[in-house]
Motif scaffolding. Structure first.
Motif, PDB file in Angstrom:
ATOM      1  N   PHE A  11       0.798  -1.218   0.000  1.00 21.44           N
ATOM      2  CA  PHE A  11       0.000   0.000   0.000  1.00 21.44           C
ATOM      3  C   PHE A  11       0.836   1.277   0.000  1.00 21.44           C
ATOM      4  O   PHE A  11       0.294   2.371  -0.020  1.00 21.44           O
ATOM      5  CB  PHE A  11      -0.945   0.005   1.205  1.00 21.44           C
ATOM      6  CG  PHE A  11      -2.022  -1.041   1.115  1.00 21.44           C
ATOM      7  CD1 PHE A  11      -3.120  -0.845   0.296  1.00 21.44           C
ATOM      8  CD2 PHE A  11      -1.927  -2.222   1.828  1.00 21.44           C
ATOM      9  CE1 PHE A  11      -4.118  -1.807   0.195  1.00 21.44           C
ATOM     10  CE2 PHE A  11      -2.917  -3.192   1.744  1.00 21.44           C
ATOM     11  CZ  PHE A  11      -4.010  -2.984   0.922  1.00 21.44           C
ATOM     12  N   GLY A  12       2.154   1.151   0.050  1.00 16.66           N
ATOM     13  CA  GLY A  12       3.011   2.326   0.027  1.00 16.66           C
ATOM     14  C   GLY A  12       3.054   3.108   1.321  1.00 16.66           C
ATOM     15  O   GLY A  12       3.293   4.315   1.317  1.00 16.66           O
ATOM     16  N   PHE A  13       2.827   2.437   2.452  1.00 17.45           N
ATOM     17  CA  PHE A  13       2.861   3.123   3.741  1.00 17.45           C
ATOM     18  C   PHE A  13       4.288   3.340   4.214  1.00 17.45           C
ATOM     19  O   PHE A  13       5.177   2.541   3.971  1.00 17.45           O
ATOM     20  CB  PHE A  13       2.132   2.311   4.819  1.00 17.45           C
ATOM     21  CG  PHE A  13       0.659   2.166   4.593  1.00 17.45           C
ATOM     22  CD1 PHE A  13      -0.123   3.259   4.265  1.00 17.45           C
ATOM     23  CD2 PHE A  13       0.051   0.935   4.724  1.00 17.45           C
ATOM     24  CE1 PHE A  13      -1.487   3.131   4.063  1.00 17.45           C
ATOM     25  CE2 PHE A  13      -1.312   0.796   4.525  1.00 17.45           C
ATOM     26  CZ  PHE A  13      -2.080   1.888   4.194  1.00 17.45           C
ATOM     27  N   LYS A  14       4.474   4.440   4.927  1.00 14.45           N
ATOM     28  CA  LYS A  14       5.747   4.719   5.589  1.00 14.45           C
ATOM     29  C   LYS A  14       5.637   4.286   7.048  1.00 14.45           C
ATOM     30  O   LYS A  14       4.531   4.073   7.560  1.00 14.45           O
ATOM     31  CB  LYS A  14       6.062   6.204   5.493  1.00 14.45           C
ATOM     32  CG  LYS A  14       6.328   6.662   4.073  1.00 14.45           C
ATOM     33  CD  LYS A  14       6.730   8.123   4.042  1.00 14.45           C
ATOM     34  CE  LYS A  14       7.175   8.529   2.671  1.00 14.45           C
ATOM     35  NZ  LYS A  14       6.151   9.091   1.849  1.00 14.45           N
ATOM     36  N   LEU A  15       6.761   4.194   7.714  1.00 18.50           N
ATOM     37  CA  LEU A  15       6.809   3.793   9.109  1.00 18.50           C
ATOM     38  C   LEU A  15       5.850   4.648   9.941  1.00 18.50           C
ATOM     39  O   LEU A  15       5.870   5.873   9.871  1.00 18.50           O
ATOM     40  CB  LEU A  15       8.234   3.928   9.650  1.00 18.50           C
ATOM     41  CG  LEU A  15       8.460   3.472  11.082  1.00 18.50           C
ATOM     42  CD1 LEU A  15       8.205   1.974  11.210  1.00 18.50           C
ATOM     43  CD2 LEU A  15       9.873   3.801  11.523  1.00 18.50           C
ATOM     44  N   GLY A  16       4.986   3.996  10.701  1.00 16.18           N
ATOM     45  CA  GLY A  16       4.060   4.689  11.583  1.00 16.18           C
ATOM     46  C   GLY A  16       2.745   5.105  10.962  1.00 16.18           C
ATOM     47  O   GLY A  16       1.871   5.616  11.657  1.00 16.18           O
ATOM     48  N   GLN A  17       2.569   4.897   9.653  1.00 18.12           N
ATOM     49  CA  GLN A  17       1.330   5.316   8.998  1.00 18.12           C
ATOM     50  C   GLN A  17       0.192   4.319   9.149  1.00 18.12           C
ATOM     51  O   GLN A  17      -0.954   4.662   8.872  1.00 18.12           O
ATOM     52  CB  GLN A  17       1.562   5.544   7.508  1.00 18.12           C
ATOM     53  CG  GLN A  17       2.261   6.848   7.196  1.00 18.12           C
ATOM     54  CD  GLN A  17       2.311   7.088   5.697  1.00 18.12           C
ATOM     55  OE1 GLN A  17       2.689   6.218   4.930  1.00 18.12           O
ATOM     56  NE2 GLN A  17       1.941   8.292   5.293  1.00 18.12           N
TER      57      GLN A  17
END
Length: 117
Positions: A11-17
């Motif tokens: 999903f293209g999430f970054k750390l903590g998203q």
């Protein structure tokens, strides 16, 4: 629970998203609903992305889920179960996907968008 699935990458999430809840079989259970309730209340969850995947080892009595059509149906059932739960806020959007582990494709099956009811 399967290590072949990397939600942040999918999903293209970054750390903590995002928060991730994984369980054997991938089905929505009371424990999953309880965990999502905590996430929405304490972490202010805005959406739920439910993913079932191909090539999953499931209960032998429930092998019909292994077909793509069976997976799509189980996704629809689980999204409906989440939407019907009194513990899941009706303003949270719920999306249901099937992930194909062979070609890394992600197919949206259904969605239940927020309602102000």
């Amino acid at each position: 629970m399967d290590g072949r699935l990397m939600p942040a990458t999918m999903f293209g999430f970054k750390l903590g998203q995002a928060e991730y809840i994984r369980n054997a079989g991938g089905r929505v259970t009371d424990d999953v609903i309880r965990s999502l309730f905590v996430a929405q209340e304490l972490l202010h969850t805005k959406a739920i992305l439910l993913v079932h995947h191909t090539d999953c080892i499931r209960d032998p009595n429930l092998m019909h889920w292994r077909s793509m059509e069976g997976l799509k149906e189980s996704v629809k059932e689980d999204v409906a179960k989440l939407r019907a739960s009194p513990l899941i806020n009706k303003s949270i959007e719920i999306y249901g996907f099937v992930y194909d582990v062979k070609d890394a494709s992600l197919t949206e099956v259904t969605r239940s968008v927020k309602s102000m009811a």
